[in-house]
Design a protein around this motif. Structure first.
Motif, PDB file in Angstrom:
ATOM      1  N   GLU A 350      -0.632  25.892  29.174  1.00  0.00           N
ATOM      2  CA  GLU A 350      -0.702  27.369  29.951  1.00  0.00           C
ATOM      3  C   GLU A 350      -1.066  26.666  30.645  1.00  0.00           C
ATOM      4  OE1 GLU A 350      -4.252  30.099  29.522  1.00  0.00           O
ATOM      5  OE2 GLU A 350      -4.858  28.037  29.418  1.00  0.00           O
ATOM      6  N   VAL A 353       2.478  26.230  32.398  1.00  0.00           N
ATOM      7  CA  VAL A 353       2.773  27.695  32.652  1.00  0.00           C
ATOM      8  C   VAL A 353       2.647  28.091  34.283  1.00  0.00           C
ATOM      9  CG1 VAL A 353       3.006  29.674  32.298  1.00  0.00           C
ATOM     10  CG2 VAL A 353       3.941  28.260  30.380  1.00  0.00           C
ATOM     11  N   GLU A 360       7.188  28.898  33.144  1.00  0.00           N
ATOM     12  CA  GLU A 360       6.861  30.245  32.270  1.00  0.00           C
ATOM     13  C   GLU A 360       8.469  31.044  32.065  1.00  0.00           C
ATOM     14  OE1 GLU A 360       4.440  33.918  33.910  1.00  0.00           O
ATOM     15  OE2 GLU A 360       5.323  32.697  35.700  1.00  0.00           O
ATOM     16  N   GLU A 361       8.994  30.700  32.216  1.00  0.00           N
ATOM     17  CA  GLU A 361      10.511  31.209  32.183  1.00  0.00           C
ATOM     18  C   GLU A 361      11.601  30.925  31.171  1.00  0.00           C
ATOM     19  OE1 GLU A 361      15.525  32.023  33.617  1.00  0.00           O
ATOM     20  OE2 GLU A 361      13.688  31.664  35.571  1.00  0.00           O
ATOM     21  N   ARG A 364       8.637  31.698  27.408  1.00  0.00           N
ATOM     22  CA  ARG A 364       8.713  33.243  27.297  1.00  0.00           C
ATOM     23  C   ARG A 364       9.591  33.670  26.612  1.00  0.00           C
ATOM     24  NH1 ARG A 364       6.715  38.393  29.735  1.00  0.00           N
ATOM     25  NH2 ARG A 364       6.054  36.903  31.107  1.00  0.00           N
ATOM     26  N   ARG A 365      10.838  32.462  27.073  1.00  0.00           N
ATOM     27  CA  ARG A 365      12.508  32.984  26.455  1.00  0.00           C
ATOM     28  C   ARG A 365      12.275  32.692  24.697  1.00  0.00           C
ATOM     29  NH1 ARG A 365      16.934  29.963  29.811  1.00  0.00           N
ATOM     30  NH2 ARG A 365      15.586  31.706  31.286  1.00  0.00           N
ATOM     31  N   MET A 367       9.457  30.768  23.068  1.00  0.00           N
ATOM     32  CA  MET A 367       8.354  31.624  21.924  1.00  0.00           C
ATOM     33  C   MET A 367       8.786  33.084  21.774  1.00  0.00           C
ATOM     34  SD  MET A 367       5.056  30.690  23.858  1.00  0.00           S
ATOM     35  CE  MET A 367       4.132  29.323  23.587  1.00  0.00           C
ATOM     36  N   GLU A 369       8.439  37.395  23.376  1.00  0.00           N
ATOM     37  CA  GLU A 369       7.680  38.572  23.820  1.00  0.00           C
ATOM     38  C   GLU A 369       6.292  38.749  23.096  1.00  0.00           C
ATOM     39  OE1 GLU A 369       6.983  39.669  26.179  1.00  0.00           O
ATOM     40  OE2 GLU A 369       9.164  38.963  27.277  1.00  0.00           O
ATOM     41  N   TYR A 372       4.430  34.970  23.205  1.00  0.00           N
ATOM     42  CA  TYR A 372       3.844  34.952  24.399  1.00  0.00           C
ATOM     43  C   TYR A 372       2.710  35.336  24.681  1.00  0.00           C
ATOM     44  CZ  TYR A 372       4.474  33.513  29.843  1.00  0.00           C
ATOM     45  OH  TYR A 372       4.327  33.175  30.745  1.00  0.00           O
ATOM     46  N   LYS A 373       2.616  36.545  24.648  1.00  0.00           N
ATOM     47  CA  LYS A 373       1.720  37.420  24.724  1.00  0.00           C
ATOM     48  C   LYS A 373       0.341  37.226  24.264  1.00  0.00           C
ATOM     49  CE  LYS A 373       3.786  41.566  25.501  1.00  0.00           C
ATOM     50  NZ  LYS A 373       3.915  43.482  25.465  1.00  0.00           N
ATOM     51  N   ARG A 376      -0.294  33.462  26.502  1.00  0.00           N
ATOM     52  CA  ARG A 376      -1.242  33.739  27.499  1.00  0.00           C
ATOM     53  C   ARG A 376      -2.867  34.826  27.332  1.00  0.00           C
ATOM     54  NH1 ARG A 376       1.720  32.993  32.436  1.00  0.00           N
ATOM     55  NH2 ARG A 376      -1.175  32.997  33.383  1.00  0.00           N
TER      56      ARG A 376
END
Length: 442
Positions: A350, A353, A360-361, A364-365, A367, A369, A372-373, A376
């Protein structure tokens, strides 16, 4: 001619010494009890006055009795405390020299190794060695020349009393200070203690190593492997001291090896994991206190240490990116066999990121969406909310941000950090990691 008063004092002394010489074990014990009660805390001149300028005559008897009886397993606590009254008295250098001339230091060290001697007696022996060490550099050297560091370190590892172990730490700390001739010997002895089975000994060794490291300045190559293996411990107080030492070591020349080792621990090898699992199956006594493999405990501690280092120094965080720390953290998050590994890795990821947009990019890719949500929204509890498929995605991730980082070059802060910390050869060594990572990716 001597006065009547002096003659009476000499007569009392001779009578006292005769009583000691003729006494058996029980009677001598009573004499020692009275001596301790009467003379505790007295200075050397006061002791001489008490013994009519013949205190050394009693000290030599105590020393002789110690050398005659210490191997028999008899209780030595009163005898050692009595000798301590002489050695610790103010202006007692004469007594100290007399004790050492007859092999007193070697006797105290030998006491530590004898199984038949009580722990309390060994603690008194350690206290006398403290008095000797605190008397000056040449006395510290005498202890070290008598193979003292090895004897003291072995006793620390085997002792069952935490109070006694703390006294040993005080002694080792004394031997590391103002002892340039043998300070490296003490330093290596502390490193050799790291794999021992006693958690308290590990904790105290790690604490003393931090002091030793600051005094010596240079590092021993074995310290990296030693401190990383300590991270397998189930004892949080030991883990804390190990991480504190790691925080110090990143300021020395072992920093690249230490960072590489920490990142490597995030993905335990299949061979080692299988080996430890088979040991647990074949021996039910192994790891009864925990259902977790030491490698997984080490994995969780490494993730925690990486997070602490990254939060404390952005340059270290960026260098760990070149070592593929993101890939390792995500793999640890997918370790459903050990929830603390998942939690610690998630918290550390975390931070990466939040700190690096490129991370982060990629995260996210990799994991997706939905995962990733969840990550976070609450990184700490992610391991509770994700399903087995999502865990597999994390464990099998192929994230590699090193190519983009290497194409853009080291940041000014990272290059400045390494030129400030290391020499040019070490910077080339670090850059080698980056080239390796790019070549593996390509």
């Amino acid at each position: 001619m001597t006065s009547v008063k002096e003659q009476a004092a000499i007569s009392r002394l001779l009578s006292f010494l005769q009583d000691w010489d003729n006494a058996g074990k029980v009677a001598r014990s009573h004499i020692l009890i009275n001596f301790i009660e009467t003379n505790q805390g007295k200075t050397a001149p006061e002791l001489e006055q008490e013994f009519s300028q013949g205190a050394s005559l009693f000290l030599v008897r105590l020393t002789t009795w110690l050398r005659l009886t210490y191997m028999t397993g008899s209780r030595l606590d009163k005898l050692l405390r009595s000798i301590g009254i002489f050695l610790s008295a103010v202006s007692s250098n004469r007594y100290l020299v007399e004790f050492l001339e007859v092999g007193g230091a070697l006797t105290l060290l030998e006491i530590l190794a004898l199984k038949k001697i009580e722990e309390e007696d060994k603690k008194e022996s350690i206290k006398l060695l403290q008095v000797i060490a605190n008397s000056g550099r040449k006395y510290k050297e005498l202890i070290c020349e008598s193979y003292g560091v090895r004897s003291i370190a072995e006793f620390l590892a085997k002792s069952k009393s935490e109070e006694t172990q703390e006294e040993v730490q005080i002694l080792l700390d004394s031997l590391i200070h103002s002892n340039p001739k043998y300070q490296n010997q003490v330093y290596k002895g502390l490193i050799a203690l790291l794999p021992c089975a006693s958690p308290k000994a590990q904790q105290l060794s790690l604490q003393t190593l931090r002091t030793a490291q600051s005094i010596i300045g240079t590092t021993h190559p074995g310290i990296v492997d030693g401190v990383l293996k300590v991270l397998r411990t189930v004892h949080l107080e030991v883990q804390y001291e190990a991480i504190e030492l790691i925080k110090d070591l990143v300021n020395y020349d072992v920093c690249p090896a230490l960072l590489k080792g920490l990142v490597a621990l995030l993905i335990p090898s299949f061979e080692e994991t299988s080996k430890q699992q088979s040991q647990i199956v074949s021996d039910s006594s192994v790891l009864q206190l925990t259902a977790h493999l030491p490698l997984f405990l080490q994995q969780a501690a490494a993730a925690k240490a990486i997070g602490i280092l990254a939060r404390g120094n952005t340059s270290l965080a960026e260098e760990m990116l070149h070592l593929r720390v993101v890939h390792g953290l995500m793999a640890a998050m997918g370790n459903t066999d050990h929830s603390n590994s998942q939690r610690q890795a998630s918290l550390t990821l975390e931070y990466f990121v939040q700190l690096f947009p490129v991370v982060e990019e990629h995260v996210r890719r990799s994991m997706g969406e939905e995962l990733y949500k969840l990550f976070r929204s609450n990184a700490e509890d992610l391991y509770v909310k994700m399903d087995s498929i999502q865990a597999d995605i994390l464990a099998a991730n192929k994230v590699n941000v090193t190519k983009e980082l290497c194409l853009s070059g080291l940041s000014d802060s990272t290059m400045s950090f390494y030129f400030g910390l290391c020499n040019r050869g070490q910077v080339a060594y670090i850059t080698h990691f980056q080239k390796e990572a790019v070549e593996e990716r390509e």
